[in-house]
Design a protein around this motif. Structure first.
Motif, short mmCIF file in Angstrom:
data_model
loop_
_atom_site.label_atom_id
_atom_site.label_comp_id
_atom_site.label_asym_id
_atom_site.label_seq_id
_atom_site.Cartn_x
_atom_site.Cartn_y
_atom_site.Cartn_z
N ARG A 242 0.84 -1.22 0.00
CA ARG A 242 0.00 0.00 0.00
C ARG A 242 0.86 1.25 0.00
N LEU A 243 1.92 1.22 0.82
CA LEU A 243 2.81 2.38 0.91
C LEU A 243 3.55 2.61 -0.41
N LEU A 244 4.06 1.55 -1.02
CA LEU A 244 4.78 1.70 -2.28
C LEU A 244 3.86 2.23 -3.37
N LEU A 245 2.58 1.83 -3.35
CA LEU A 245 1.63 2.35 -4.32
C LEU A 245 1.42 3.85 -4.13
N CYS A 246 1.31 4.27 -2.88
CA CYS A 246 1.15 5.69 -2.58
C CYS A 246 2.40 6.48 -3.02
N VAL A 247 3.59 5.90 -2.75
CA VAL A 247 4.84 6.57 -3.14
C VAL A 247 4.93 6.68 -4.66
N GLU A 248 4.55 5.62 -5.36
CA GLU A 248 4.63 5.62 -6.82
C GLU A 248 3.77 6.73 -7.42
N ARG A 249 2.57 6.92 -6.87
CA ARG A 249 1.65 7.90 -7.44
C ARG A 249 2.03 9.33 -7.09
N ASN A 250 2.89 9.47 -6.10
CA ASN A 250 3.28 10.83 -5.69
C ASN A 250 4.78 11.02 -5.75
N ARG A 251 5.48 10.17 -6.53
CA ARG A 251 6.94 10.19 -6.51
C ARG A 251 7.52 11.54 -6.95
N THR A 252 6.95 12.13 -7.99
CA THR A 252 7.49 13.40 -8.49
C THR A 252 7.46 14.47 -7.41
#
Length: 341
Positions: A55-65
């Motif tokens: 779940r955390l990696l998904l959140c990071v991926e969507r807000n990485r920029t």
């Protein structure tokens, strides 16, 4: 302080239920990772950590920029209460925070500068990661991919300005009992012994972060030149160790050794028993989660009772009995250590 945290968390949850949270301008999400009491390893598949990490990696991926640009900080808070002193708890919490951050750096593609880290000698044995996403950004994600903003899995969520801390009762219900009497087991093999064609194998029982018991055994039996030359021995060496320092890599210990030998490398052979012991010291170099190299040296005393003999026409003829003592190095090792559990 704990009662106040619980009260704030309860009030925040009530407010979110009645819709007050809908007026906020930011979407606050907290992810919790549990650790075994007394240990700093981040067991990803254990106790729901794997699902929480995804779940955390998904959140990071969507807000990485935005995260890499510093617009959305990643708050990491480490907690520990299973050590003897506040300093040890803070040190353990720091290691745990770094374990979680390493996963995000390696798998999430972010950097150390993206984190805001705090460590605490309180509350329990866990690490929280908190990401505050602007509400406009959350609504955009919802429009692009509705499934991505489904209700999160049961777990801690924080809708206040403070990191979410699970109630003590909840932690006690899912965390194992303190690991104070039982620890990890490891297989050991002294590579120096193997290099001299002397198979050596042993076990280490890590009773706690500070104390451990090891035992190594060696055995070999070689003969050549029509059995006129011989090299044979067996040894057993138990040891008690005390690990030192923040990382518990250095150690000192006390060792006991007993065994028997039969050497005939020239015309005269020696066969007998040995016994002794001494003080040991060393350092364990961690290679990965499972493997370490143990560099050790022991100083002390060895006593050997043996007989000298010659072989005449295939018959062993005893020449004399002798006893000798030795003060100095009594043990050395470069030992490969494999953690079983």
């Amino acid at each position: 302080m704990r009662k106040l945290n619980r009260l704030l968390l309860a009030v925040s949850m009530v407010l979110s239920i009645v819709g007050i949270s809908g007026a906020q301008e930011r979407f606050d999400s907290t992810f919790l990772f549990r650790f075994v009491q007394g240990k700093d390893m981040f067991y990803v598949p254990w106790n729901g950590n794997g699902a929480e990490l995804e779940r955390l990696l998904l959140c990071v991926e969507r807000n990485r920029t935005e995260i890499l640009e510093g617009l959305i900080p990643v708050y990491v808070d480490g907690y520990c209460t299973s050590q003897a002193t506040e300093g040890e708890n803070l040190a353990m919490a720091k290691i745990r925070s770094n374990r979680v951050k390493s996963e995000l750096i390696l798998r999430g593609g972010i950097t150390e500068s993206c984190f805001v880290t705090h460590n605490h000698a309180s509350e329990g044995d866990f690490v929280t990661v908190r990401i505050v996403v602007p509400m406009t950004r959350t609504e955009e994600l919802s429009t692009e991919e509705p499934a991505s903003v489904a209700e999160p899995e049961p777990g801690p969520s924080d809708v206040s300005s403070e990191p979410a801390v699970p109630p003590v009762e909840e932690s006690a219900a899912v965390l194992p009992a303190p690991d104070r009497t039982g620890g990890s087991f490891s297989l050991r093999a002294n590579l120096l012994r193997w290099a001299t064609l002397t198979p050596d194998i042993g076990l280490e029982w890590r009773i706690s972060r500070t104390w451990a018991v090891t035992v190594n055994g060696s055995w070999t039996s070689w003969s050549w030149d029509n059995a006129t030359r011989r090299y044979a021995l067996w040894e057993v060496a138990p040891e008690v160790r005390c690990y030192l320092g923040e990382k518990r890599a250095w150690y000192v210990g006390a060792m006991f050794k007993t065994g028997a030998f039969n050497y005939k490398l020239s015309d005269t052979g020696k066969q007998g028993d040995l016994i002794g012991g001494g003080i040991t010291a060393g350092y364990q170099l961690r290679l990965n989660k499972a493997l370490s190299l143990d560099f050790s040296l022991g100083l002390g005393y060895l006593n050997a009772d043996y007989e000298k003999y010659e072989v005449i026409d295939g018959v062993r003829v005893r020449r004399s009995n002798e006893t000798k003592g030795w003060w100095g190095p009594v043990n050395a090792g470069i030992t490969l250590k494999w953690n079983l559990f």
